[in-house]
Design a protein around this motif. Structure first.
Motif, mmCIF file in Angstrom:
data_model
loop_
_atom_site.group_PDB
_atom_site.id
_atom_site.type_symbol
_atom_site.label_atom_id
_atom_site.label_comp_id
_atom_site.label_asym_id
_atom_site.label_seq_id
_atom_site.Cartn_x
_atom_site.Cartn_y
_atom_site.Cartn_z
ATOM 1 N N LEU A 1 0.849 -1.187 0.000
ATOM 2 C CA LEU A 1 0.000 0.000 0.000
ATOM 3 C C LEU A 1 0.883 1.234 0.000
ATOM 4 N N LEU A 2 0.714 2.057 -1.021
ATOM 5 C CA LEU A 2 1.478 3.299 -1.085
ATOM 6 C C LEU A 2 0.898 4.292 -0.094
ATOM 7 N N GLN A 3 1.769 4.781 0.797
ATOM 8 C CA GLN A 3 1.307 5.691 1.833
ATOM 9 C C GLN A 3 1.007 7.075 1.256
ATOM 10 N N ALA A 4 0.140 7.785 1.923
ATOM 11 C CA ALA A 4 -0.226 9.150 1.529
ATOM 12 C C ALA A 4 -0.575 9.908 2.786
ATOM 13 N N GLY A 5 -0.591 11.227 2.684
ATOM 14 C CA GLY A 5 -0.905 12.029 3.861
ATOM 15 C C GLY A 5 -1.395 13.402 3.465
ATOM 16 N N VAL A 6 -2.150 14.026 4.359
ATOM 17 C CA VAL A 6 -2.671 15.369 4.103
ATOM 18 C C VAL A 6 -2.180 16.363 5.134
ATOM 19 N N GLY A 7 -1.175 15.969 5.921
ATOM 20 C CA GLY A 7 -0.578 16.907 6.873
ATOM 21 C C GLY A 7 -1.303 16.957 8.195
ATOM 22 N N LEU A 8 -0.730 17.698 9.118
ATOM 23 C CA LEU A 8 -1.322 17.871 10.435
ATOM 24 C C LEU A 8 -2.444 18.892 10.381
ATOM 25 N N PRO A 9 -3.488 18.714 11.210
ATOM 26 C CA PRO A 9 -4.568 19.704 11.216
ATOM 27 C C PRO A 9 -4.122 21.009 11.842
ATOM 28 N N ILE A 10 -4.610 22.120 11.319
ATOM 29 C CA ILE A 10 -4.319 23.429 11.899
ATOM 30 C C ILE A 10 -5.603 24.239 11.916
ATOM 31 N N LYS A 11 -5.621 25.304 12.684
ATOM 32 C CA LYS A 11 -6.786 26.170 12.715
ATOM 33 C C LYS A 11 -6.996 26.778 11.337
ATOM 34 N N GLU A 12 -8.246 26.687 10.847
ATOM 35 C CA GLU A 12 -8.525 27.158 9.498
ATOM 36 C C GLU A 12 -8.191 28.637 9.328
ATOM 37 N N LEU B 1 5.094 28.844 17.737
ATOM 38 C CA LEU B 1 4.835 29.160 16.335
ATOM 39 C C LEU B 1 4.171 27.968 15.638
ATOM 40 N N GLN B 2 3.171 28.251 14.801
ATOM 41 C CA GLN B 2 2.562 27.214 13.979
ATOM 42 C C GLN B 2 3.344 27.123 12.672
ATOM 43 N N LEU B 3 4.246 26.159 12.593
ATOM 44 C CA LEU B 3 5.104 26.032 11.409
ATOM 45 C C LEU B 3 4.411 25.174 10.368
ATOM 46 N N ASN B 4 3.963 25.812 9.290
ATOM 47 C CA ASN B 4 3.232 25.111 8.244
ATOM 48 C C ASN B 4 3.653 25.676 6.897
ATOM 49 N N ILE B 5 4.112 24.808 6.018
ATOM 50 C CA ILE B 5 4.658 25.239 4.729
ATOM 51 C C ILE B 5 3.602 25.909 3.854
ATOM 52 N N VAL B 6 2.322 25.623 4.087
ATOM 53 C CA VAL B 6 1.242 26.247 3.311
ATOM 54 C C VAL B 6 1.270 27.767 3.482
ATOM 55 N N ARG B 7 1.634 28.238 4.682
ATOM 56 C CA ARG B 7 1.617 29.673 4.977
ATOM 57 C C ARG B 7 2.747 30.435 4.282
ATOM 58 N N PHE B 8 3.732 29.720 3.754
ATOM 59 C CA PHE B 8 4.832 30.381 3.043
ATOM 60 C C PHE B 8 4.332 31.061 1.771
ATOM 61 N N ARG B 9 3.222 30.556 1.224
ATOM 62 C CA ARG B 9 2.688 31.111 -0.017
ATOM 63 C C ARG B 9 2.153 32.523 0.210
ATOM 64 N N ILE C 1 3.545 15.589 2.156
ATOM 65 C CA ILE C 1 3.023 16.450 3.214
ATOM 66 C C ILE C 1 3.190 15.802 4.586
ATOM 67 N N LYS C 2 3.019 14.498 4.677
ATOM 68 C CA LYS C 2 3.151 13.804 5.963
ATOM 69 C C LYS C 2 4.577 13.932 6.496
ATOM 70 N N VAL C 3 5.552 13.709 5.630
ATOM 71 C CA VAL C 3 6.962 13.837 6.030
ATOM 72 C C VAL C 3 7.249 15.277 6.464
ATOM 73 N N THR C 4 6.708 16.235 5.714
ATOM 74 C CA THR C 4 6.911 17.647 6.028
ATOM 75 C C THR C 4 6.355 17.997 7.397
ATOM 76 N N SER C 5 5.135 17.546 7.675
ATOM 77 C CA SER C 5 4.491 17.852 8.954
ATOM 78 C C SER C 5 5.282 17.298 10.129
ATOM 79 N N GLU C 6 5.776 16.074 9.986
ATOM 80 C CA GLU C 6 6.550 15.463 11.067
ATOM 81 C C GLU C 6 7.864 16.216 11.288
ATOM 82 N N ILE D 1 10.027 21.987 18.239
ATOM 83 C CA ILE D 1 10.458 21.644 19.598
ATOM 84 C C ILE D 1 11.948 21.908 19.773
ATOM 85 N N ARG D 2 12.744 21.494 18.799
ATOM 86 C CA ARG D 2 14.193 21.626 18.930
ATOM 87 C C ARG D 2 14.640 23.083 19.033
ATOM 88 N N TYR D 3 14.048 23.954 18.222
ATOM 89 C CA TYR D 3 14.479 25.356 18.177
ATOM 90 C C TYR D 3 13.571 26.284 18.989
#
Length: 626
Positions: A137-148, A417-425, A393-398, A405-407
């Motif tokens: 089964l090829l894995q897939a992901g839609v990322g972590l949930p965030i406030k809309e 901070l809510q770090l989400n690559i979608v917000r870079f746009r 997206i799953k790898v990115t979210s993790e 946490i580290r930084y």
């Protein structure tokens, strides 16, 4: 397509699996979802599987037919026919294609994540019991949930600096990997295999001269002198040959082998930790959405476009269902913006070059279907160690979760901070607005079909701050020049008027103090020659030479109505919608009885006069009278 799960198990579950019928075509789906739900203890968890089943049967299948034309005419759903290795990937594809902002059936990111989690667990259960078509089964992901409300919010300058602080440190490690010198021997430590005489010391104590495996310097000595500075992976054959090294690294060093290798500036794998900083930086500089980012190919960056002759990126935008081009470093007369574009193009060029260099060996042994993609990496998990896969997206979210946490990344109000690559746009778009990029260049960079789509992405605060500043400056000019006109009472300039006389020049929506000194925006237009008469009447409201008299008020009202109608009826075809909206704000303030410098009687007369007017202003045929 990240990792591949493989499971084998003899089971009698297939014997009790019901057969779908015309009355109950989804009998097998109901059976397998309920089977997994009943294994759960929590009532709320059981409910999650029921709602996921309802979504799958009532929304996903009617909309997509599982991306199989056979199901369009025959709804009978057999697990061993429909659930192949792409089964989970197909659900992800549905969310990307149909669960878009503005759609009536759009689900929140929390609901999407919940559905994907439940469906994944059910499919893996079916796979384990050999009820599916394929053995993996090829894995897939839609990322972590965030406030809309936060999903498309631009990061503040403070938050961008926090992210760049993290990326800078992360990229220092990759710069070591890319160093032409490679790993340089330090000569520190001693052979950890030497056991010194410990007479006079308690059993189990550390020798004061630093013998043994507990000394990190000694591990370094072994790495340099026995392992020949090669960052070997922890696969069984290596563990047998260098058992003490791998065993003691895991036992004595915090973070284990990956952390120790990282501290030495080496790596055994080109994993997600190596590539994600590049991906984040590329997203920051391009404003590309995650789907397009992960679909980039290794050859997508080209130095010269056949038409524009500038560097560009070829990419695929799934929502637009087509290939697009992002042109970089387009020539601009504004020196500051031109320098920004040149720097941006150089940074992006370097990122591509470094990624390709880092992944060269990985690409050679990658499966054929993955070789062309830019962001491919080696999985570091125990179950699939060394398997070549694509970042998703799953790898990115993790990865984002770990770096937060580290930084200890903080927002401007000192919250996590809510770090989400979608917000870079939206962050990139807002930066372009503040830096003075042309509105339509922003639209082109984003790959948007319409102006309205671009406007939704622009951070309102940033745009409104800039707009208010421009409007405030324009109103100041209007006020000062009106006071000057009332005091000086200048005449209109004619061909025989003396150059020593104080004059104004006749215009359409306003008069002018000096037609040979147009605003900066007019001087930057292609074809403008210094010393020429300004003919751009639609820039008058922003010009330092603007003079507005009572006689101009009716035409300003007509002009205002034309702008309102144009914005309402043809927003996509306006040359610069941002400019006209600011013009509208200025005119409305001039005509506002509470704020206007004109009397109530003048404004009433102007509105009456405007009702009888239907003039069209044309910048091509209009010339001021000299």
């Amino acid at each position: 397509m990240a990792k591949t799960i493989k499971m084998y198990h003899e089971s009698g579950l297939a014997k009790i699996l019901p057969k779908p019928t015309t009355e109950d075509p989804y009998a097998q789906l109901k059976f397998i979802f309920n089977r997994v739900a009943n294994l759960k203890i929590s009532k709320s968890t059981k409910e999650n599987f029921k709602t996921a089943l309802s979504f799958y049967i009532n929304t996903y299948l009617p909309k997509t037919h599982n991306f199989d034309s056979k199901l369009e005419n025959n709804k009978l759903f057999f697990l061993n026919e429909q659930w192949d290795k792409f089964a989970l990937h197909n659900v992800e594809k549905y969310f990307k294609k149909y669960n878009v902002e503005g759609s009536k059936t759009r689900l929140s990111s929390f609901t999407v994540t919940s559905h994907m989690s439940a469906i994944r667990q059910v499919m893996e259960y079916a796979l384990f019991h050999q009820l599916t078509k394929d053995e993996n089964l090829l894995q897939a992901g839609v990322g972590l949930p965030i406030k809309e409300t936060e999903q498309n919010t631009a990061y503040s300058d403070f938050e961008v600096n926090e992210i760049n602080r993290m990326l800078k440190e992360e990229l220092e490690f990759t710069s070591k990997l890319l160093s032409k010198k490679g790993y340089q021997k330090t000569g520190i430590g001693r052979d950890p295999r030497i056991k010194p005489c410990m007479k006079g010391f308690p059993r189990g104590s550390v020798h004061p001269e630093g013998f043994g495996w507990k000394e990190t310097d000694n591990m370094r000595w072994y790495f340099e002198n026995v392992m020949d500075c090669e960052a070997l992976s922890g696969v069984p054959e290596n563990k047998i040959k260098h058992n003490n090294f791998f065993h003691n690294v895991t036992r004595c060093y915090k973070g284990g082998l990956p952390a120790l290798y990282r501290a030495w500036g080496v790596t055994s794998l080109i994993d997600a930790d190596v590539l994600m900083p590049f991906a984040m930086k590329l997203a920051l500089y391009t404003g590309m959405n995650p789907d397009s980012l992960w679909d980039l190919t290794a050859d997508c960056f080209q130095e010269k476009h056949p038409l524009s002759n500038v560097p560009y990126i070829k990419y695929f935008k799934q929502r637009s269902l087509g290939h697009k081009e992002m042109h970089l470093n387009i020539y601009d007369k504004n020196v500051a913006i031109r320098e920004l574009k040149e720097n941006e193009a150089n940074v992006i060029r370097t990122i591509f070059k470094q990624i390709i260099e880092l992944t060269a060996a990985v690409r050679e042994r990658a499966p054929k279907e993955l070789k062309s993609f830019l962001f491919i990496y080696e999985v570091s998990s125990n179950n699939n160690y060394g398997v070549v896969s694509r970042i998703n997206i799953k790898v990115t979210s993790e990865w984002c979760k770990r770096k937060l946490i580290r930084y200890n990344l903080r927002s401007q109000n000192d919250k996590r901070l809510q770090l989400n690559i979608v917000r870079f746009r939206s962050t990139k778009i807002s930066q372009m607005v503040k830096e003075g990029y042309d509105f339509f260049e922003i639209q082109s960079r984003c790959g948007h079909k319409s102006i309205a789509q671009t406007l939704r992405y622009i951070s309102k605060n940033n745009l409104e701050i800039n707009a208010r500043k421009i409007i405030r400056t324009a109103l100041t000019y209007i006020h000062e020049n009106r006071a000057w006109q009332l005091q000086e009472q200048p005449e209109y300039a004619l061909e025989h008027t003396s150059s020593n006389k104080t004059v104004i020049y006749k215009g359409i929506i306003a008069d002018c103090r000096n037609v040979l000194d147009p605003p900066k925006e007019v001087q930057m237009l292609k074809g403008y020659q210094k010393g020429e008469v300004c003919t751009r009447y639609n820039m008058c409201l922003f010009c330092k030479n603007v003079v507005i008299l009572t006689l101009h008020l009716p035409l300003l009202i007509v002009y205002k109505n034309q702008i309102v109608n144009a914005i309402k009826n043809m927003p996509i075809e306006l040359p610069t919608i941002k400019h006209y909206k600011k013009s509208l704000s200025i005119i409305e303030e001039i005509l506002d009885p509470e704020k206007s410098e004109f009397s109530k009687e003048d404004l009433e007369w102007a509105h009456s006069a405007a009702e009888c007017m239907n003039e069209l202003t044309d910048t091509v045929v209009y010339r001021p009278i000299l």
